[in-house]
Write a protein that holds these residues in place. Sequence first.
Motif, PDB file in Angstrom:
ATOM      1  N   ASP A 198     -10.223   1.861  -0.101  1.00 59.18           N
ATOM      2  CA  ASP A 198     -11.568   2.148   0.399  1.00 59.18           C
ATOM      3  C   ASP A 198     -12.510   2.437  -0.770  1.00 59.18           C
ATOM      4  O   ASP A 198     -12.347   3.427  -1.483  1.00 59.18           O
ATOM      5  CB  ASP A 198     -11.519   3.352   1.340  1.00 59.18           C
ATOM      6  CG  ASP A 198     -12.879   3.674   1.958  1.00 59.18           C
ATOM      7  OD1 ASP A 198     -13.853   2.925   1.692  1.00 59.18           O
ATOM      8  OD2 ASP A 198     -12.961   4.671   2.695  1.00 59.18           O
ATOM      9  N   TYR A 199     -13.486   1.560  -0.955  1.00 63.28           N
ATOM     10  CA  TYR A 199     -14.468   1.742  -2.019  1.00 63.28           C
ATOM     11  C   TYR A 199     -15.863   2.003  -1.453  1.00 63.28           C
ATOM     12  O   TYR A 199     -16.876   1.632  -2.043  1.00 63.28           O
ATOM     13  CB  TYR A 199     -14.499   0.492  -2.921  1.00 63.28           C
ATOM     14  CG  TYR A 199     -13.188   0.222  -3.629  1.00 63.28           C
ATOM     15  CD1 TYR A 199     -12.569   1.215  -4.374  1.00 63.28           C
ATOM     16  CD2 TYR A 199     -12.576  -1.018  -3.538  1.00 63.28           C
ATOM     17  CE1 TYR A 199     -11.370   0.975  -5.025  1.00 63.28           C
ATOM     18  CE2 TYR A 199     -11.377  -1.266  -4.192  1.00 63.28           C
ATOM     19  CZ  TYR A 199     -10.775  -0.268  -4.931  1.00 63.28           C
ATOM     20  OH  TYR A 199      -9.583  -0.506  -5.567  1.00 63.28           O
ATOM     21  N   SER A 200     -15.913   2.660  -0.315  1.00 64.19           N
ATOM     22  CA  SER A 200     -17.191   2.843   0.388  1.00 64.19           C
ATOM     23  C   SER A 200     -18.200   3.644  -0.426  1.00 64.19           C
ATOM     24  O   SER A 200     -19.401   3.354  -0.387  1.00 64.19           O
ATOM     25  CB  SER A 200     -16.957   3.509   1.741  1.00 64.19           C
ATOM     26  OG  SER A 200     -16.275   4.749   1.603  1.00 64.19           O
ATOM     27  N   SER A 201     -17.742   4.645  -1.170  1.00 64.56           N
ATOM     28  CA  SER A 201     -18.698   5.443  -1.962  1.00 64.56           C
ATOM     29  C   SER A 201     -19.365   4.587  -3.032  1.00 64.56           C
ATOM     30  O   SER A 201     -20.573   4.713  -3.289  1.00 64.56           O
ATOM     31  CB  SER A 201     -17.993   6.646  -2.599  1.00 64.56           C
ATOM     32  OG  SER A 201     -16.967   6.227  -3.485  1.00 64.56           O
ATOM     33  N   THR A 202     -18.580   3.695  -3.650  1.00 65.62           N
ATOM     34  CA  THR A 202     -19.147   2.791  -4.652  1.00 65.62           C
ATOM     35  C   THR A 202     -20.088   1.783  -4.000  1.00 65.62           C
ATOM     36  O   THR A 202     -21.169   1.489  -4.535  1.00 65.62           O
ATOM     37  CB  THR A 202     -18.021   2.056  -5.402  1.00 65.62           C
ATOM     38  OG1 THR A 202     -17.241   3.007  -6.128  1.00 65.62           O
ATOM     39  CG2 THR A 202     -18.596   1.029  -6.369  1.00 65.62           C
ATOM     40  N   VAL A 203     -19.708   1.266  -2.864  1.00 63.16           N
ATOM     41  CA  VAL A 203     -20.548   0.298  -2.142  1.00 63.16           C
ATOM     42  C   VAL A 203     -21.881   0.932  -1.754  1.00 63.16           C
ATOM     43  O   VAL A 203     -22.944   0.311  -1.917  1.00 63.16           O
ATOM     44  CB  VAL A 203     -19.813  -0.222  -0.892  1.00 63.16           C
ATOM     45  CG1 VAL A 203     -20.760  -1.032  -0.009  1.00 63.16           C
ATOM     46  CG2 VAL A 203     -18.620  -1.080  -1.303  1.00 63.16           C
ATOM     47  N   ILE A 204     -21.839   2.162  -1.278  1.00 66.36           N
ATOM     48  CA  ILE A 204     -23.079   2.867  -0.906  1.00 66.36           C
ATOM     49  C   ILE A 204     -23.975   3.054  -2.131  1.00 66.36           C
ATOM     50  O   ILE A 204     -25.191   2.838  -2.076  1.00 66.36           O
ATOM     51  CB  ILE A 204     -22.745   4.231  -0.262  1.00 66.36           C
ATOM     52  CG1 ILE A 204     -22.104   4.015   1.114  1.00 66.36           C
ATOM     53  CG2 ILE A 204     -24.004   5.087  -0.131  1.00 66.36           C
ATOM     54  CD1 ILE A 204     -21.521   5.275   1.715  1.00 66.36           C
ATOM     55  N   ASN A 244     -25.541  -0.346  -3.098  1.00 65.95           N
ATOM     56  CA  ASN A 244     -26.610  -0.749  -2.180  1.00 65.95           C
ATOM     57  C   ASN A 244     -27.875   0.085  -2.357  1.00 65.95           C
ATOM     58  O   ASN A 244     -28.993  -0.410  -2.156  1.00 65.95           O
ATOM     59  CB  ASN A 244     -26.131  -0.680  -0.733  1.00 65.95           C
ATOM     60  CG  ASN A 244     -25.373  -1.933  -0.321  1.00 65.95           C
ATOM     61  OD1 ASN A 244     -25.356  -2.920  -1.047  1.00 65.95           O
ATOM     62  ND2 ASN A 244     -24.739  -1.893   0.841  1.00 65.95           N
ATOM     63  N   ARG A 292     -11.199  -6.631  -2.747  1.00 65.08           N
ATOM     64  CA  ARG A 292     -11.568  -5.572  -1.809  1.00 65.08           C
ATOM     65  C   ARG A 292     -13.021  -5.155  -1.978  1.00 65.08           C
ATOM     66  O   ARG A 292     -13.738  -4.918  -0.994  1.00 65.08           O
ATOM     67  CB  ARG A 292     -10.644  -4.368  -1.994  1.00 65.08           C
ATOM     68  CG  ARG A 292      -9.194  -4.635  -1.606  1.00 65.08           C
ATOM     69  CD  ARG A 292      -8.394  -3.352  -1.490  1.00 65.08           C
ATOM     70  NE  ARG A 292      -8.211  -2.655  -2.755  1.00 65.08           N
ATOM     71  CZ  ARG A 292      -7.212  -2.889  -3.607  1.00 65.08           C
ATOM     72  NH1 ARG A 292      -6.325  -3.857  -3.326  1.00 65.08           N
ATOM     73  NH2 ARG A 292      -7.094  -2.199  -4.713  1.00 65.08           N
ATOM     74  N   GLN A 343     -16.039  -5.506   0.842  1.00 66.48           N
ATOM     75  CA  GLN A 343     -16.742  -4.332   1.363  1.00 66.48           C
ATOM     76  C   GLN A 343     -18.241  -4.382   1.062  1.00 66.48           C
ATOM     77  O   GLN A 343     -19.054  -3.906   1.852  1.00 66.48           O
ATOM     78  CB  GLN A 343     -16.090  -3.067   0.803  1.00 66.48           C
ATOM     79  CG  GLN A 343     -14.688  -2.849   1.354  1.00 66.48           C
ATOM     80  CD  GLN A 343     -13.925  -1.719   0.694  1.00 66.48           C
ATOM     81  OE1 GLN A 343     -14.494  -0.671   0.376  1.00 66.48           O
ATOM     82  NE2 GLN A 343     -12.621  -1.925   0.482  1.00 66.48           N
ATOM     83  N   SER A 399     -19.635  -6.746   3.668  1.00 65.23           N
ATOM     84  CA  SER A 399     -19.632  -6.091   4.988  1.00 65.23           C
ATOM     85  C   SER A 399     -20.781  -5.101   5.112  1.00 65.23           C
ATOM     86  O   SER A 399     -21.266  -4.832   6.218  1.00 65.23           O
ATOM     87  CB  SER A 399     -18.304  -5.361   5.212  1.00 65.23           C
ATOM     88  OG  SER A 399     -17.231  -6.283   5.291  1.00 65.23           O
ATOM     89  N   ALA A 400     -21.217  -4.565   3.961  1.00 61.63           N
ATOM     90  CA  ALA A 400     -22.353  -3.638   3.945  1.00 61.63           C
ATOM     91  C   ALA A 400     -23.675  -4.362   3.702  1.00 61.63           C
ATOM     92  O   ALA A 400     -24.685  -3.739   3.371  1.00 61.63           O
ATOM     93  CB  ALA A 400     -22.132  -2.584   2.869  1.00 61.63           C
TER      94      ALA A 400
END
Length: 389
Positions: free
Chosen positions: A218-224, A227, A245, A249, A252-253
């Motif tokens: 899960d790399y959501s913090s980096t993706v946020i 963005n 990955r 992600q 997807s964002a």
Amino acid sequence: MTRKRAVVGFAALALAMSACSLNTGGTQEEDSKDLACGDVKLAYIGPLTGASQTFGTTAFDGVKLARKDFEKKNPDCKIAGIERFDTQGDPGQAPALTQKAVGNEDIVGVVGPGFSGEVKAALPILDEAGVPSITSSATNADLSKQGWKVFHRTVGNDDVETTGLVDYLVDDQEIKTVAVVDNGQAYGKGSADLFIGKIKKKGVKVVLNDSVDAANQDYSSTVIAVNAKKPDAVFCGCLYPEAGRIVKQLRSANSKATFVSPAGAYSPDFIKDAGASSAEGAYVSAASAPIGKFPGYEKFAAAWEKEYDTVPDVYSPEAYDAATAYLTAIKEGNRTRSSINTWLDKADFDGLSGRIRFSDGGDVDRDEVTIYRVEDGKFKVIAQVPVAS
């Protein structure tokens, strides 16, 4: 150990005892002359299993094909074998495996290690033992600056690769802002640091610099964070598992940023892991032979497909050339670690990947960087960027 090597070793010991402190300086060369091709082995050290195994299996396949082709042309010079040492892509496993390779006196040369972190862990051991090493895929620019006498590589280093990639992004893609992400490892972090330094000099603004754990899913913090900065491009100093990955992600964002990575992301598994739609349009650079474009590719690819039922990967030609260098040295009568290393230091021949001639630090001269783009689920060569030597 072979019987002949044991006999040679006993004779050398007897000579040393009788001569006491006298050093004739000729023992290694005498050993080399007395040994046959069938008395020596090569080794491959790298990731043959694990998350990043594609680079290792591709390299090992290149070594095996080179041996098959060489021995078909030279049936009077068949080596005893090629030993495999599987690091699983973990630098922490490299020292113990390297010690095993060094302890086998029949092994006179190593292809590998596969990754830059593995090289950093293994080369002090190989260098102390005088075992020559040729890596076909470890590209960290600092590796050739360590003073190791046995280090060689058949691939261009990250300094060359990053220069070509930056020139392409700025001059052709007109990138103005970029987010930089790396996997925190020797290869990824080193590549990212070079990229930042070079692209800043071109006037591009680095809006984010972040590291991720390659083992995470899960790399959501980096993706946020990416963005929020809305960069023109995202550079990922990564290997293909985490690169796949991250781009998945990002898409997807709803990130529209151009995704860029060095050669560590060149693998069919990158496209598979990301998904064809997310990987589409991603750019990958490599300071290596352009797959599908280099002279002799069609013949090489046909042999590769016949042997492995697949197509050559990035660094396949470089692994083939590394093995060919060793086999040629052995055929020419060099069958000790020392004599083979001396031969490599003076080598100068045309390989599949280009001219093979090593600098004092072990680099080959590469003056062109290949840029690939994922199109319709495949890597396609779209540019070959010249880089001043």
